[in-house]
Design a protein around this motif. Structure first.
Motif, PDB file in Angstrom:
ATOM      1  N   SER A  13       2.144 -10.133  36.822  1.00 54.24           N
ATOM      2  CA  SER A  13       2.023  -8.707  37.151  1.00 54.24           C
ATOM      3  C   SER A  13       3.197  -7.908  36.605  1.00 54.24           C
ATOM      4  CB  SER A  13       1.934  -8.523  38.673  1.00 54.24           C
ATOM      5  OG  SER A  13       0.734  -9.070  39.194  1.00 54.24           O
ATOM      6  N   VAL A  14       4.395  -8.435  36.786  1.00 50.83           N
ATOM      7  CA  VAL A  14       5.589  -7.731  36.314  1.00 50.83           C
ATOM      8  C   VAL A  14       5.577  -7.620  34.795  1.00 50.83           C
ATOM      9  CG1 VAL A  14       8.093  -7.940  36.081  1.00 50.83           C
ATOM     10  CG2 VAL A  14       7.016  -8.264  38.317  1.00 50.83           C
ATOM     11  N   ARG A  15       5.263  -8.691  34.124  1.00 48.74           N
ATOM     12  CA  ARG A  15       5.242  -8.663  32.657  1.00 48.74           C
ATOM     13  C   ARG A  15       4.182  -7.693  32.142  1.00 48.74           C
ATOM     14  NH1 ARG A  15       6.178 -15.114  31.240  1.00 48.74           N
ATOM     15  NH2 ARG A  15       8.448 -15.072  31.589  1.00 48.74           N
ATOM     16  N   ARG A  16       3.077  -7.601  32.845  1.00 47.00           N
ATOM     17  CA  ARG A  16       2.050  -6.641  32.439  1.00 47.00           C
ATOM     18  C   ARG A  16       2.562  -5.205  32.543  1.00 47.00           C
ATOM     19  NH1 ARG A  16      -3.276  -4.761  35.752  1.00 47.00           N
ATOM     20  NH2 ARG A  16      -4.092  -3.367  34.140  1.00 47.00           N
ATOM     21  N   LEU A  17       3.201  -4.867  33.646  1.00 45.97           N
ATOM     22  CA  LEU A  17       3.751  -3.523  33.807  1.00 45.97           C
ATOM     23  C   LEU A  17       4.754  -3.206  32.700  1.00 45.97           C
ATOM     24  CD1 LEU A  17       4.412  -3.438  37.663  1.00 45.97           C
ATOM     25  CD2 LEU A  17       2.563  -2.263  36.444  1.00 45.97           C
ATOM     26  N   LEU A  18       5.621  -4.147  32.429  1.00 46.88           N
ATOM     27  CA  LEU A  18       6.663  -3.916  31.429  1.00 46.88           C
ATOM     28  C   LEU A  18       6.084  -3.814  30.016  1.00 46.88           C
ATOM     29  CD1 LEU A  18       9.492  -6.278  32.727  1.00 46.88           C
ATOM     30  CD2 LEU A  18       9.093  -3.866  33.238  1.00 46.88           C
ATOM     31  N   LYS A  19       4.949  -4.448  29.790  1.00 51.81           N
ATOM     32  CA  LYS A  19       4.306  -4.389  28.482  1.00 51.81           C
ATOM     33  C   LYS A  19       3.493  -3.108  28.304  1.00 51.81           C
ATOM     34  CE  LYS A  19       0.964  -6.810  25.536  1.00 51.81           C
ATOM     35  NZ  LYS A  19       0.058  -7.993  25.425  1.00 51.81           N
ATOM     36  N   GLU A  20       2.769  -2.702  29.336  1.00 51.28           N
ATOM     37  CA  GLU A  20       1.783  -1.634  29.177  1.00 51.28           C
ATOM     38  C   GLU A  20       2.326  -0.233  29.422  1.00 51.28           C
ATOM     39  OE1 GLU A  20      -1.935  -2.252  31.156  1.00 51.28           O
ATOM     40  OE2 GLU A  20      -2.038  -4.375  30.581  1.00 51.28           O
ATOM     41  N   LEU A  21       3.391  -0.108  30.180  1.00 50.58           N
ATOM     42  CA  LEU A  21       3.882   1.227  30.524  1.00 50.58           C
ATOM     43  C   LEU A  21       4.970   1.693  29.560  1.00 50.58           C
ATOM     44  CD1 LEU A  21       4.011   0.962  34.410  1.00 50.58           C
ATOM     45  CD2 LEU A  21       2.311   2.132  33.008  1.00 50.58           C
ATOM     46  N   PRO A  22       5.072   2.996  29.321  1.00 52.31           N
ATOM     47  CA  PRO A  22       6.132   3.517  28.447  1.00 52.31           C
ATOM     48  C   PRO A  22       7.520   3.212  28.999  1.00 52.31           C
ATOM     49  CG  PRO A  22       4.443   5.185  28.868  1.00 52.31           C
ATOM     50  CD  PRO A  22       4.165   4.056  29.801  1.00 52.31           C
ATOM     51  N   GLY A  23       8.460   3.002  28.102  1.00 52.11           N
ATOM     52  CA  GLY A  23       9.810   2.649  28.519  1.00 52.11           C
ATOM     53  C   GLY A  23      10.495   3.690  29.374  1.00 52.11           C
ATOM     54  N   ASP A  24      10.142   4.971  29.184  1.00 49.27           N
ATOM     55  CA  ASP A  24      10.806   6.025  29.947  1.00 49.27           C
ATOM     56  C   ASP A  24      10.130   6.304  31.285  1.00 49.27           C
ATOM     57  OD1 ASP A  24       8.532   7.139  28.874  1.00 49.27           O
ATOM     58  OD2 ASP A  24       9.499   8.970  28.151  1.00 49.27           O
ATOM     59  N   THR A  25       9.220   5.422  31.694  1.00 54.16           N
ATOM     60  CA  THR A  25       8.610   5.545  33.014  1.00 54.16           C
ATOM     61  C   THR A  25       9.662   5.298  34.097  1.00 54.16           C
ATOM     62  OG1 THR A  25       6.474   4.771  32.184  1.00 54.16           O
ATOM     63  CG2 THR A  25       6.834   4.644  34.564  1.00 54.16           C
ATOM     64  N   ILE A  32      11.236   1.447  33.380  1.00 49.90           N
ATOM     65  CA  ILE A  32      10.589   0.335  32.698  1.00 49.90           C
ATOM     66  C   ILE A  32      11.493  -0.224  31.598  1.00 49.90           C
ATOM     67  CG2 ILE A  32       8.690  -0.267  31.145  1.00 49.90           C
ATOM     68  CD1 ILE A  32       7.845  -0.213  34.060  1.00 49.90           C
ATOM     69  N   GLU A  33      12.125   0.646  30.831  1.00 48.36           N
ATOM     70  CA  GLU A  33      13.004   0.171  29.768  1.00 48.36           C
ATOM     71  C   GLU A  33      14.168  -0.644  30.319  1.00 48.36           C
ATOM     72  OE1 GLU A  33      14.438  -0.899  26.273  1.00 48.36           O
ATOM     73  OE2 GLU A  33      12.524   0.130  26.585  1.00 48.36           O
ATOM     74  N   GLN A  34      14.758  -0.194  31.394  1.00 50.14           N
ATOM     75  CA  GLN A  34      15.865  -0.936  31.995  1.00 50.14           C
ATOM     76  C   GLN A  34      15.416  -2.318  32.438  1.00 50.14           C
ATOM     77  OE1 GLN A  34      18.326   1.197  34.797  1.00 50.14           O
ATOM     78  NE2 GLN A  34      18.716  -0.645  36.004  1.00 50.14           N
ATOM     79  N   GLU A  35      14.223  -2.391  33.021  1.00 46.17           N
ATOM     80  CA  GLU A  35      13.744  -3.693  33.492  1.00 46.17           C
ATOM     81  C   GLU A  35      13.337  -4.597  32.326  1.00 46.17           C
ATOM     82  OE1 GLU A  35      14.325  -4.501  36.668  1.00 46.17           O
ATOM     83  OE2 GLU A  35      15.239  -2.500  36.497  1.00 46.17           O
ATOM     84  N   ARG A  36      12.847  -4.043  31.263  1.00 45.81           N
ATOM     85  CA  ARG A  36      12.584  -4.853  30.063  1.00 45.81           C
ATOM     86  C   ARG A  36      13.840  -5.537  29.576  1.00 45.81           C
ATOM     87  NH1 ARG A  36       9.126  -0.320  26.713  1.00 45.81           N
ATOM     88  NH2 ARG A  36       7.090  -0.658  27.708  1.00 45.81           N
ATOM     89  N   ARG A  37      14.951  -4.833  29.665  1.00 44.36           N
ATOM     90  CA  ARG A  37      16.212  -5.343  29.117  1.00 44.36           C
ATOM     91  C   ARG A  37      16.918  -6.282  30.063  1.00 44.36           C
ATOM     92  NH1 ARG A  37      19.874  -0.536  27.008  1.00 44.36           N
ATOM     93  NH2 ARG A  37      21.050  -2.366  26.276  1.00 44.36           N
ATOM     94  N   TRP A  38      16.850  -6.024  31.385  1.00 43.91           N
ATOM     95  CA  TRP A  38      17.738  -6.706  32.286  1.00 43.91           C
ATOM     96  C   TRP A  38      17.068  -7.519  33.382  1.00 43.91           C
ATOM     97  CZ3 TRP A  38      22.092  -6.741  29.967  1.00 43.91           C
ATOM     98  CH2 TRP A  38      22.531  -5.633  29.245  1.00 43.91           C
ATOM     99  N   ASN A  39      15.779  -7.305  33.621  1.00 45.51           N
ATOM    100  CA  ASN A  39      15.139  -8.041  34.725  1.00 45.51           C
ATOM    101  C   ASN A  39      14.921  -9.494  34.309  1.00 45.51           C
ATOM    102  OD1 ASN A  39      13.082  -9.047  36.641  1.00 45.51           O
ATOM    103  ND2 ASN A  39      13.082  -6.923  37.350  1.00 45.51           N
ATOM    104  N   PRO A  40      15.422 -10.457  35.096  1.00 41.94           N
ATOM    105  CA  PRO A  40      15.281 -11.867  34.719  1.00 41.94           C
ATOM    106  C   PRO A  40      13.846 -12.366  34.750  1.00 41.94           C
ATOM    107  CG  PRO A  40      16.208 -11.669  36.925  1.00 41.94           C
ATOM    108  CD  PRO A  40      16.192 -10.288  36.342  1.00 41.94           C
ATOM    109  N   TYR A  41      12.927 -11.584  35.338  1.00 40.20           N
ATOM    110  CA  TYR A  41      11.518 -11.994  35.410  1.00 40.20           C
ATOM    111  C   TYR A  41      10.687 -11.375  34.289  1.00 40.20           C
ATOM    112  CZ  TYR A  41      12.829 -13.738  39.984  1.00 40.20           C
ATOM    113  OH  TYR A  41      13.447 -14.429  40.998  1.00 40.20           O
TER     114      TYR A  41
END
Length: 213
Positions: A179-191, A203-212
């Protein structure tokens, strides 16, 4: 998006573990949506009165007691519908599954009025909303994406630098990671991401730093 043209986002911290409750307000319409009212019906009602707005619906990201405690009182007072992911309706009706029997001292059950599926498009209080079914923390967990505002309410699915627990009834670590990977893939980074507990992120911050991720 704390405040934009004709739109305003307010955040309340309610109950014994300070669950985040959000009010999405259309200032031009004087209407609002309540997201996860937690355990603070009086505080939510007072803030709505202070803002001079009328709530049109309650959106639940999932069915745990710390997110739903104020629902019956607010629903009765305002006569508004409650939305939840369809797979969490059973959880709402079980004190064991919604955690009220073990963690919060007073057993509690309820039912929602509207059941949601992945991809549902809602038009409420002047907002357009896309529903993401994001199982993992609970079977029917949902995230609510407001594309015009670029805002996501992620409940206990995605946190700043972390994710929700999966050791409660119905939890699944593999489903949550998906679920988390889907959100990070499908949503714009500035969400902008507003979770069920603690601080907001993007979203961009979590793409870069979230360990999941």
């Amino acid at each position: 998006m704390k405040e934009a043209k004709n739109r305003k986002l307010l955040e309340l911290h309610l109950g014994p573990i300070r669950t985040n409750c959000y009010l999405m307000i259309r200032t031009d319409k004087k209407e609002a949506l309540i997201i996860d009212p937690g355990d603070g019906a009086a505080a939510v009602a007072a803030k709505l009165t202070e803002e001079g707005v009328t709530p049109k619906a309650i959106l639940l990201t999932h069915g745990h007691r710390d997110h739903i405690g104020a629902v019956p009182e607010l629903r009765k007072h305002y006569g508004i519908p409650v939305y939840v992911g369809e797979a969490d309706q059973e959880m709402l009706g079980s004190a064991d599954k919604n955690l009220s029997s073990g963690l919060f001292g007073e057993t509690f059950t309820m039912q929602a009025d509207k059941l949601l599926k992945d991809g549902d498009q809602l038009e409420l209080a002047g907002f357009s909303i896309r529903v993401f079914h994001t199982p993992g923390h609970t079977p029917g967990g949902c995230c609510f994406y407001f594309p015009e505002e670029k805002v996501l309410f992620s409940g206990d699915t995605l946190f700043c630098g972390s994710v929700g627990r999966t050791d409660f009834p119905g939890g699944s670590s593999s489903a949550l990671r998906t679920s988390v990977r889907r959100l990070l893939k499908e949503l714009p980074g500035d969400t902008e991401v507003y979770p069920g507990h603690e601080g907001d992120t993007s979203i961009e911050q979590e793409r870069r730093w979230n360990p999941y991720a």
